[in-house]
Design an enzyme around this catalytic site. Structure first.
Site, PDB file in Angstrom:
ATOM      1  N   LYS A 110       0.835  -1.207   0.000  1.00 17.38           N
ATOM      2  CA  LYS A 110       0.000   0.000   0.000  1.00 17.38           C
ATOM      3  C   LYS A 110       0.871   1.258   0.000  1.00 17.38           C
ATOM      4  O   LYS A 110       0.601   2.215  -0.733  1.00 17.38           O
ATOM      5  CB  LYS A 110      -0.949  -0.016   1.213  1.00 17.38           C
ATOM      6  CG  LYS A 110      -2.041  -1.083   1.085  1.00 17.38           C
ATOM      7  CD  LYS A 110      -2.828  -1.313   2.386  1.00 17.38           C
ATOM      8  CE  LYS A 110      -3.789  -2.490   2.210  1.00 17.38           C
ATOM      9  NZ  LYS A 110      -4.507  -2.851   3.458  1.00 17.38           N
TER      10      LYS A 110
ATOM     11  N   GLN B 179      -4.421  -1.716   9.702  1.00  8.58           N
ATOM     12  CA  GLN B 179      -4.292  -3.018   9.051  1.00  8.58           C
ATOM     13  C   GLN B 179      -4.845  -4.125   9.951  1.00  8.58           C
ATOM     14  O   GLN B 179      -4.463  -4.228  11.125  1.00  8.58           O
ATOM     15  CB  GLN B 179      -2.821  -3.288   8.714  1.00  8.58           C
ATOM     16  CG  GLN B 179      -2.580  -4.586   7.966  1.00  8.58           C
ATOM     17  CD  GLN B 179      -3.190  -4.590   6.562  1.00  8.58           C
ATOM     18  OE1 GLN B 179      -3.094  -3.597   5.837  1.00  8.58           O
ATOM     19  NE2 GLN B 179      -3.842  -5.683   6.194  1.00  8.58           N
TER      20      GLN B 179
ATOM     21  N   ASP C 277     -10.896   2.619   4.050  1.00  8.71           N
ATOM     22  CA  ASP C 277     -11.154   1.190   3.870  1.00  8.71           C
ATOM     23  C   ASP C 277     -12.647   0.916   3.664  1.00  8.71           C
ATOM     24  O   ASP C 277     -13.022  -0.181   3.244  1.00  8.71           O
ATOM     25  CB  ASP C 277     -10.674   0.391   5.100  1.00  8.71           C
ATOM     26  CG  ASP C 277      -9.339  -0.310   4.866  1.00  8.71           C
ATOM     27  OD1 ASP C 277      -8.952  -0.475   3.683  1.00  8.71           O
ATOM     28  OD2 ASP C 277      -8.693  -0.690   5.854  1.00  8.71           O
TER      29      ASP C 277
END
Lengths: 298, 298
Positions: free
Chosen positions: A53, A97, A120
């Site tokens: 990412k 994460q 997200d």
């Protein structure tokens, strides 16, 4: 003859489009969009995902920040990091994460992320906006699949779509998105899962088949209709002694047997997986734009 | 021989249960739960719905407040009412009766309602919590249907369920609820809509068939599997000169022809419609309890 839905080529194209937009933004004197990622502990898969990412941010000209903490961080310390990121005006969006170490409360963390910065798309507010047809940030994997369908101009209206797997981050949101009005959408969606009783029969009727269960090669050729579009979300390690690392990555679909029956199919690796990072970049770009609009309004 | 899912009897039973709980609450010295309803304009159907909600509050011992304003109220005045209701500690939950007059922005109003007081379950935050399996307030009609299935102990696990109609307040949320783990749930749900191409065929495969499209008697006997459970959400007026008012209420299902094929079926009127008010009462009771918990915690 089937056509591959090439996540590698498509993600490259979209990243180049984003990079051009970022150049235009910074040419006007603005700072670039800024994504932060919070990584707790030393899980190798999580480290690899976060690295990918961060690298993608660099490729498109985003600023990125990586906040690493040891696995024994307390819930309160993690919540404090989330609060600071919420309040930091230099950060447009951030992710925590997953999975988190077992002693931490994931739901509490995700609920604490400001919905405007939740790139997200996991916060209930963003899930609800999506369900009601007012999408803000779409969850990465479903968003990546929508982009594949759109860029390859695959017809969806009135098609029978079977999604196997009802997870919060793939199957359930994708079922909402493909059911809704517009394109890609207007599918007649069936959502199958572990309690579904007649899966092969349902699968054989699907014009568009999405496998998102995490079971290697469980979709076999006898389950696929001639001419179907097959989207494989699975990324599974299977032992293979001849492979360099002793394992090989395979999807939830038995690719070799299924592909000849398809009109379109995603490979694994090189398919849906690569699109998810692109979705994160697109959400961060959107977060940047929404912030700018708000600042102008104020 | 089919069995009727009797909304009249069931709503009466559940109201009696709520009334007993309210008696216990007030016996402990607390004020009763308090629902407020905002009614804008003179639409006869809206007036009837709100009257029925207020009357139901009285039946179970809730306090209720009706806030009526003329149809030409400004958006800002209405937003001010919403803000006051959000802040009023004596009100546990409130609803703004829809539809609003055309000059008002419904979405802006619904988004302004504090999610903790949104007992209609329409706010994106509550829709998202439901989609993620952390339900707070469920939308009234789907919640009413879940209660019917549960109280009549109708098996749902692994059943093929077809929902016709993808509205934000019925079809889409019900598809989420019946797909999820638990009971009632674990169905294999297909969501059909105006773009679905093979509706009769899909309907004939359904163990549980839900009609929520608002088209009188569109589900005919040839579309229903022998032994199916049929839930009719439609409430349509059809002209009938011999009827007292010149019309008759019918559902989306051709009841006379379909019922003999069913194991269970809801009548119209007297079915799902009566359950929706019960759902609103249950959500208000829950809002009351959540407020009390919060107060104790603080």
């Amino acid at each position: 003859m089937y056509q591959l839905l090439d996540g590698k080529a498509l993600s490259k194209t979209i990243k180049e489009e984003i990079a051009r937009e970022v150049s235009a933004i910074t040419a006007e004197g603005s700072r670039p969009p800024h994504l932060a990622a919070v990584l707790i502990g030393e899980d190798p898969a999580s480290q690899a995902y976060v690295r990918s990412k961060v690298r993608s941010c660099e490729q498109v000209g985003f600023q990125s920040s990586l906040i690493r903490r040891p696995a024994d961080i307390s819930q309160e310390e993690l919540m404090q990091i989330v609060r600071e990121l919420n309040e930091n005006p230099d950060i447009d969006g951030f992710i925590v994460q997953l999975p988190l170490p077992a002693h931490l409360d994931e739901d509490e963390v995700l609920l604490a992320i400001a919905p405007e910065k939740d790139v997200d798309g996991f916060h209930p507010m963003n899930v609800g906006l999506m369900a009601l047809g007012m999408p803000r940030y779409l969850p990465a994997t479903p968003y990546g699949i929508l982009q594949m369908l759109e860029r390859y101009e695959i017809p969806t209206e009135g098609k029978n779509c079977l999604i196997i797997g009802r997870s919060n981050i793939v199957g359930t949101p994708l079922s909402l998105l493909l059911s809704r009005k517009g394109y890609p959408g207007n599918c007649t969606v069936t959502l199958a899962h572990s309690r579904t009783q007649n899966l092969p029969e349902l699968a054989r009727r699907a014009d568009i088949l999405v496998a998102a269960i995490g079971r290697p090669r469980m979709v076999t050729a006898d389950m696929v209709k001639e001419g179907a579009v097959v989207i494989d979300v699975g990324i599974n390690r299977v032992e293979e002694h001849t492979a360099k690392r002793g394992y090989r990555l395979v999807g939830d679909v038995d690719f070799e047997a299924v592909a000849p029956k398809c009109s379109y199919i995603t490979p694994v690796p090189g398919g849906v997986g690569l699109m998810t990072v692109v979705s994160l970049l697109l959400n961060t770009l959107k977060a940047f734009k929404l912030r700018c609009q708000t600042e102008v309004q104020v």
